[in-house]
Structures are given as C-alpha cells and as structure tokens.
Design a protein around this motif. Structure first.
Motif, PDB file in Angstrom:
ATOM      1  N   LEU A   4       4.587  -3.733  12.224  1.00  8.82           N
ATOM      2  CA  LEU A   4       3.651  -3.826  11.110  1.00  8.82           C
ATOM      3  C   LEU A   4       4.414  -4.306   9.876  1.00  8.82           C
ATOM      4  O   LEU A   4       5.257  -3.586   9.342  1.00  8.82           O
ATOM      5  CB  LEU A   4       2.992  -2.471  10.833  1.00  8.82           C
ATOM      6  N   VAL A   5       4.100  -5.516   9.422  1.00  7.30           N
ATOM      7  CA  VAL A   5       4.829  -6.125   8.311  1.00  7.30           C
ATOM      8  C   VAL A   5       4.065  -6.007   7.002  1.00  7.30           C
ATOM      9  O   VAL A   5       4.625  -5.637   5.968  1.00  7.30           O
ATOM     10  CB  VAL A   5       5.125  -7.614   8.607  1.00  7.30           C
ATOM     11  N   ALA A   6       2.768  -6.325   7.026  1.00  8.20           N
ATOM     12  CA  ALA A   6       2.034  -6.471   5.767  1.00  8.20           C
ATOM     13  C   ALA A   6       0.597  -5.988   5.885  1.00  8.20           C
ATOM     14  O   ALA A   6      -0.011  -6.035   6.965  1.00  8.20           O
ATOM     15  CB  ALA A   6       2.046  -7.935   5.329  1.00  8.20           C
ATOM     16  N   LEU A   7       0.059  -5.538   4.748  1.00  8.81           N
ATOM     17  CA  LEU A   7      -1.344  -5.155   4.627  1.00  8.81           C
ATOM     18  C   LEU A   7      -1.960  -5.926   3.468  1.00  8.81           C
ATOM     19  O   LEU A   7      -1.313  -6.136   2.438  1.00  8.81           O
ATOM     20  CB  LEU A   7      -1.487  -3.655   4.350  1.00  8.81           C
ATOM     21  N   ALA A   8      -3.219  -6.323   3.629  1.00  7.23           N
ATOM     22  CA  ALA A   8      -3.942  -7.011   2.550  1.00  7.23           C
ATOM     23  C   ALA A   8      -5.295  -6.342   2.340  1.00  7.23           C
ATOM     24  O   ALA A   8      -6.030  -6.100   3.303  1.00  7.23           O
ATOM     25  CB  ALA A   8      -4.128  -8.485   2.887  1.00  7.23           C
ATOM     26  N   ASP A   9      -5.611  -6.062   1.087  1.00  6.94           N
ATOM     27  CA  ASP A   9      -6.893  -5.453   0.732  1.00  6.94           C
ATOM     28  C   ASP A   9      -7.077  -5.627  -0.767  1.00  6.94           C
ATOM     29  O   ASP A   9      -6.116  -5.465  -1.532  1.00  6.94           O
ATOM     30  CB  ASP A   9      -6.903  -3.964   1.101  1.00  6.94           C
ATOM     31  N   PRO A  10      -8.278  -5.951  -1.235  1.00  6.18           N
ATOM     32  CA  PRO A  10      -8.486  -6.165  -2.673  1.00  6.18           C
ATOM     33  C   PRO A  10      -8.412  -4.897  -3.505  1.00  6.18           C
ATOM     34  O   PRO A  10      -8.273  -4.967  -4.732  1.00  6.18           O
ATOM     35  CB  PRO A  10      -9.884  -6.800  -2.743  1.00  6.18           C
ATOM     36  N   VAL A  11      -8.502  -3.725  -2.872  1.00  8.81           N
ATOM     37  CA  VAL A  11      -8.430  -2.457  -3.603  1.00  8.81           C
ATOM     38  C   VAL A  11      -6.967  -2.020  -3.643  1.00  8.81           C
ATOM     39  O   VAL A  11      -6.417  -1.542  -2.650  1.00  8.81           O
ATOM     40  CB  VAL A  11      -9.305  -1.374  -2.952  1.00  8.81           C
ATOM     41  N   GLU A  12      -6.341  -2.189  -4.818  1.00  8.09           N
ATOM     42  CA  GLU A  12      -4.883  -1.995  -4.934  1.00  8.09           C
ATOM     43  C   GLU A  12      -4.454  -0.588  -4.540  1.00  8.09           C
ATOM     44  O   GLU A  12      -3.488  -0.409  -3.782  1.00  8.09           O
ATOM     45  CB  GLU A  12      -4.441  -2.291  -6.366  1.00  8.09           C
ATOM     46  N   GLU A  13      -5.132   0.411  -5.025  1.00  2.67           N
ATOM     47  CA  GLU A  13      -4.738   1.796  -4.731  1.00  2.67           C
ATOM     48  C   GLU A  13      -4.804   2.073  -3.229  1.00  2.67           C
ATOM     49  O   GLU A  13      -3.916   2.726  -2.663  1.00  2.67           O
ATOM     50  CB  GLU A  13      -5.662   2.756  -5.495  1.00  2.67           C
ATOM     51  N   ARG A  14      -5.833   1.536  -2.605  1.00  2.30           N
ATOM     52  CA  ARG A  14      -6.025   1.780  -1.171  1.00  2.30           C
ATOM     53  C   ARG A  14      -4.936   1.111  -0.343  1.00  2.30           C
ATOM     54  O   ARG A  14      -4.394   1.713   0.591  1.00  2.30           O
ATOM     55  CB  ARG A  14      -7.410   1.273  -0.748  1.00  2.30           C
ATOM     56  N   VAL A  15      -4.583  -0.116  -0.643  1.00  4.39           N
ATOM     57  CA  VAL A  15      -3.602  -0.835   0.161  1.00  4.39           C
ATOM     58  C   VAL A  15      -2.199  -0.265  -0.050  1.00  4.39           C
ATOM     59  O   VAL A  15      -1.402  -0.177   0.898  1.00  4.39           O
ATOM     60  CB  VAL A  15      -3.651  -2.352  -0.120  1.00  4.39           C
ATOM     61  N   ILE A  16      -1.883   0.162  -1.261  1.00  3.13           N
ATOM     62  CA  ILE A  16      -0.579   0.762  -1.523  1.00  3.13           C
ATOM     63  C   ILE A  16      -0.444   2.094  -0.788  1.00  3.13           C
ATOM     64  O   ILE A  16       0.597   2.396  -0.190  1.00  3.13           O
ATOM     65  CB  ILE A  16      -0.356   0.941  -3.040  1.00  3.13           C
ATOM     66  N   ASP A  17      -1.506   2.888  -0.828  1.00  2.00           N
ATOM     67  CA  ASP A  17      -1.486   4.175  -0.118  1.00  2.00           C
ATOM     68  C   ASP A  17      -1.318   3.974   1.382  1.00  2.00           C
ATOM     69  O   ASP A  17      -0.534   4.686   2.035  1.00  2.00           O
ATOM     70  CB  ASP A  17      -2.785   4.940  -0.407  1.00  2.00           C
ATOM     71  N   ALA A  18      -2.045   3.014   1.946  1.00  3.63           N
ATOM     72  CA  ALA A  18      -1.942   2.750   3.388  1.00  3.63           C
ATOM     73  C   ALA A  18      -0.549   2.276   3.763  1.00  3.63           C
ATOM     74  O   ALA A  18      -0.014   2.652   4.820  1.00  3.63           O
ATOM     75  CB  ALA A  18      -2.992   1.719   3.802  1.00  3.63           C
ATOM     76  N   ALA A  19       0.057   1.458   2.919  1.00  4.87           N
ATOM     77  CA  ALA A  19       1.409   0.969   3.199  1.00  4.87           C
ATOM     78  C   ALA A  19       2.407   2.117   3.240  1.00  4.87           C
ATOM     79  O   ALA A  19       3.298   2.159   4.106  1.00  4.87           O
ATOM     80  CB  ALA A  19       1.821  -0.062   2.151  1.00  4.87           C
ATOM     81  N   LYS A  20       2.271   3.066   2.327  1.00  2.00           N
ATOM     82  CA  LYS A  20       3.159   4.228   2.314  1.00  2.00           C
ATOM     83  C   LYS A  20       2.955   5.098   3.549  1.00  2.00           C
ATOM     84  O   LYS A  20       3.916   5.581   4.156  1.00  2.00           O
ATOM     85  CB  LYS A  20       2.919   5.047   1.046  1.00  2.00           C
ATOM     86  N   ARG A  21       1.705   5.300   3.907  1.00  2.00           N
ATOM     87  CA  ARG A  21       1.401   6.184   5.036  1.00  2.00           C
ATOM     88  C   ARG A  21       1.845   5.602   6.373  1.00  2.00           C
ATOM     89  O   ARG A  21       2.307   6.333   7.251  1.00  2.00           O
ATOM     90  CB  ARG A  21      -0.109   6.459   5.092  1.00  2.00           C
ATOM     91  N   PHE A  22       1.727   4.270   6.519  1.00  2.00           N
ATOM     92  CA  PHE A  22       1.937   3.680   7.842  1.00  2.00           C
ATOM     93  C   PHE A  22       3.140   2.742   7.930  1.00  2.00           C
ATOM     94  O   PHE A  22       3.357   2.102   8.945  1.00  2.00           O
ATOM     95  CB  PHE A  22       0.660   2.965   8.279  1.00  2.00           C
ATOM     96  N   GLY A  23       3.925   2.662   6.856  1.00  5.96           N
ATOM     97  CA  GLY A  23       5.204   1.987   6.931  1.00  5.96           C
ATOM     98  C   GLY A  23       5.168   0.479   6.859  1.00  5.96           C
ATOM     99  O   GLY A  23       6.041  -0.186   7.428  1.00  5.96           O
ATOM    100  N   ALA A  24       4.193  -0.079   6.149  1.00  6.18           N
ATOM    101  CA  ALA A  24       4.173  -1.529   5.945  1.00  6.18           C
ATOM    102  C   ALA A  24       5.051  -1.872   4.753  1.00  6.18           C
ATOM    103  O   ALA A  24       4.947  -1.258   3.686  1.00  6.18           O
ATOM    104  CB  ALA A  24       2.757  -2.022   5.702  1.00  6.18           C
ATOM    105  N   ALA A  25       5.914  -2.855   4.912  1.00  7.11           N
ATOM    106  CA  ALA A  25       6.863  -3.200   3.845  1.00  7.11           C
ATOM    107  C   ALA A  25       6.209  -3.973   2.712  1.00  7.11           C
ATOM    108  O   ALA A  25       6.691  -3.936   1.577  1.00  7.11           O
ATOM    109  CB  ALA A  25       8.013  -4.018   4.431  1.00  7.11           C
ATOM    110  N   GLU A  26       5.116  -4.687   2.995  1.00  7.19           N
ATOM    111  CA  GLU A  26       4.533  -5.585   2.002  1.00  7.19           C
ATOM    112  C   GLU A  26       3.033  -5.327   1.853  1.00  7.19           C
ATOM    113  O   GLU A  26       2.356  -5.011   2.835  1.00  7.19           O
ATOM    114  CB  GLU A  26       4.760  -7.043   2.411  1.00  7.19           C
TER     115      GLU A  26
END
Length: 368
Positions: A32-54
């Motif tokens: 899992l490299v990257a996540l994209a979502d227009p809701v900034e808070e949601r995408v940042i939280d998901a990246a922290k929880r699931f280990g996406a670097a970008e």
C-alpha cells in the motif's frame, strides 16, 4: 510486489470487513503506497491507521505523484466510469467496486483502454471467488442436478436508509445514477452469470416504491430523502434452451429466511444459504431425485476440502478484490472477475430498466 494506490477512503475502504484493514494478509504481494480522497482529515487518518506513506487530495495528483502499479477504485457508483478510465489511461492496473460503469459507452472504453495498455481489470463483486460458489458452479457444470430449468437469486436488502447506524449520508444511493440495482442487484446478477453463463434476453418490472425515504438511525437519522431512481426492480433472464432466472435489485428486503440462491434442475435442486457471511458461506444444500438406491432426498455435500480456501476468504474479506488483481498481474490466477463479465452484468441492468419502461423483453448484445 504490486504497488497499490487507493482512490476513496470511505466506509468500504475502512470498515473492519473492508479493504484497508485486511491488506496486511497479502503484504507479501501488495504494498500500500498511496491514498487519495478529497476529505483531507479522512485521508490523513486512514494513512496513519493503515500505513500508507503518501496521501493525495485527488486521483490526478496521485497518478502524477505516486509510484504505483495499480489503483483500487472505491468512489461512489456514478464516478466509476470516468475515474476507472482515467486510471487505465494512466497505465495502471485497475480493481474497482461495482458496477464497472453506469453506461455501456464507458464500459466499452474501459475494456478498450485495458486492452490497448495490456492492463488487468477486476471488478467487484467477488462472490464467484468464494469456494462454495466455485463448487456450486462445478456441480451444475458436471450435470449433478441435470439440465437447469430456472434459478432464483435474492441479493437485496432494505437499503442504507433502513439499516442500523449507516455511517454516512445515504442520499446518493436513492438518486439517478445509483439505486439498488447497481448497488445490490449486481451481486445476484454476477452470481447467476457465474453459475449459468451469459444471458441472452432480459425482461423486468421496475419502479419507485415510495417517493420519500427517511433515514432510520445513525448520524443522519430523520433525514428525508427524495427518491429519484427506481428502488424496486425484479428481473427475468433468458439463458436460452428453456433456462431462466429471476433476480431482484431492490431496497425493500428488510428480512428474509429463505435461501439466497436456488437452482432447479431436472434431476435435482441446489441451494446456497441466505447470508454469504452466515457460517462463513460454508454450506451447499443439494436435493437429488436419485440420491441413493432410486430414492429422492437432500444429501450432505462434503465441503471439507474447501476449508483452506474458505479460511483465506474469511481473512481477506473485501481485500479479496486486490488479492485477485495481484494474482492476475503475477500470472498465477485465472481471471474470474473480469471486465467482460462486469460489462455483461451492466448491460443486463441497463436493459432491465429499458424493459420495464417499454414493457418488452430485450435482447442482450454482450457476452463473456
């Protein structure tokens, strides 16, 4: 190692049975490299929880900035066609939630873009990867229940407005471009296609049950939704040779006790259970006219040999979609959830609405 970007980190991405919580089971073949979502808070939280670097705020930014091989498309239904086409034209393999698109033009363009780019496409639902579905297809194919006369499939539920504590605003499910046929009917259609093959004709009744729905519970409890797309569709499919199927796509099944899928053949009946998550989807009910010594009856189907595969399905849950894509890219699997099947299912759904409006059976042009 397949380098993955995920577009959309809403409920299907993040719930316990969703994709991101279960990707760790295939960490040996998917990164899992990257996540994209227009809701900034949601995408940042998901990246922290699931280990996406970008993280990115848009698909365009992720395609431009991330070093990825594939994208998992978890956008709302109306956006599937345009976003999936953009992903493929950027040279990335595609795994997408159902349906493949909402127009045949978009579906055809997706298939052409994948062909031109030498890219793999898999489209949810993953039901025909479940061991009991594979076994049921084998039993039917080998003639265990004789020539199939007809099948009945019930894949629907009461709709997100009626479900307990639906976490997001469910309005779009009841609007043009979405609706229960695209959301849940596609599961039943895909299952019956997996068991019986491509259909030849479709006939349907379809309409709006009530013009207004009220959200029953959760953060949007009490909200009134104006229903602008059909919320109640019943389909009959003609497979040729006197073989038919009935499939529902409705937000009106609040409860049911009967089997999810019944297939009636000249030599017997095959049933699959009401809930695919019930007992891990581990049972098949089989009735044979000549079960033993010329006597009819229900027989026990030994499925012990399926247990290792079933345990893998139990672990992966929605990440099964990504697992299948990774195997296809690696050349270690045979395509099950391909774009051709998804396009055929889409044509059935679109022509079901056309049939309901015109009052006639309509020939299907696609196949797989």
């Amino acid at each position: 190692m397949l380098k993955l970007g995920v577009l959309g980190v809403g409920a299907i991405a993040t719930v316990d049975y969703g994709v991101l919580p279960n990707l760790h089971h295939i960490a040996d073949k998917v990164e899992l490299v990257a996540l994209a979502d227009p809701v900034e808070e949601r995408v940042i939280d998901a990246a922290k929880r699931f280990g996406a670097a970008e993280t990115y705020s848009s698909l365009e930014a992720m395609l431009d900035g991330a070093d990825i091989d594939a994208v998992l498309n978890l956008t709302p239904i109306p956006a599937h066609g345009s976003t999936s086409l953009q992903i493929l034209r950027a040279g990335k393999h595609l795994a997408t939630e159902k349906p493949l698109a909402t127009t045949m033009a978009d579906a055809d363009a997706i298939i052409e873009a994948a062909r031109e780019g030498g890219l793999k496409v898999v489209c949810s639902p993953p039901n025909m990867l479940y061991p009991t579905r594979i076994e049921a297809a084998r039993l039917i194919r080998e003639g265990r229940i004789g020539k199939v006369a007809f099948a009945k499939v019930r894949a629907s539920h009461g709709g997100p407005a009626s479900m307990m504590n639906w976490p997001t605003d469910p309005t779009w499910f009841y609007q043009e471009g979405s609706g229960p046929l695209f959301d849940v009917g596609v599961y039943g259609i895909t299952e019956v296609l997996g068991l019986l093959g491509p259909a030849k004709r479709v006939s349907a009744f379809s309409g709006i049950t009530e013009p207004t729905r009220v959200v029953r519970s959760g953060p949007f409890a009490g909200k009134e939704i104006t229903v602008t797309t059909d919320d109640n569709t019943l389909i009959m499919l003609d497979f040729g040779g006197g073989t038919f199927a009935v499939v529902d796509g409705t937000f009106n099944v609040n409860a049911a006790k009967g089997p999810r899928l019944e297939v009636f053949g000249r030599a017997g009946t095959l049933n699959l259970p009401n809930n695919i998550n019930q007992n891990g989807g581990r049972t098949i009910d089989l009735f044979l006219l000549d079960a033993v010594g010329g006597l009819s009856g229900w027989i026990d189907v030994d499925l012990a040999h399926l247990e290792p595969a079933q345990q893998r399905v139990d672990k992966l849950r929605r990440a099964l979609l990504v697992d299948h894509l990774a195997d296809l890219v690696a050349g270690t699997a045979t395509e099950v959830m391909g774009a051709d099947v998804a396009r055929h299912a889409l044509e059935i759904m679109l022509k079901a609405h056309e049939s309901a409006r015109s009052g006639r059976a309509i020939e299907l042009e696609s196949s797989f």
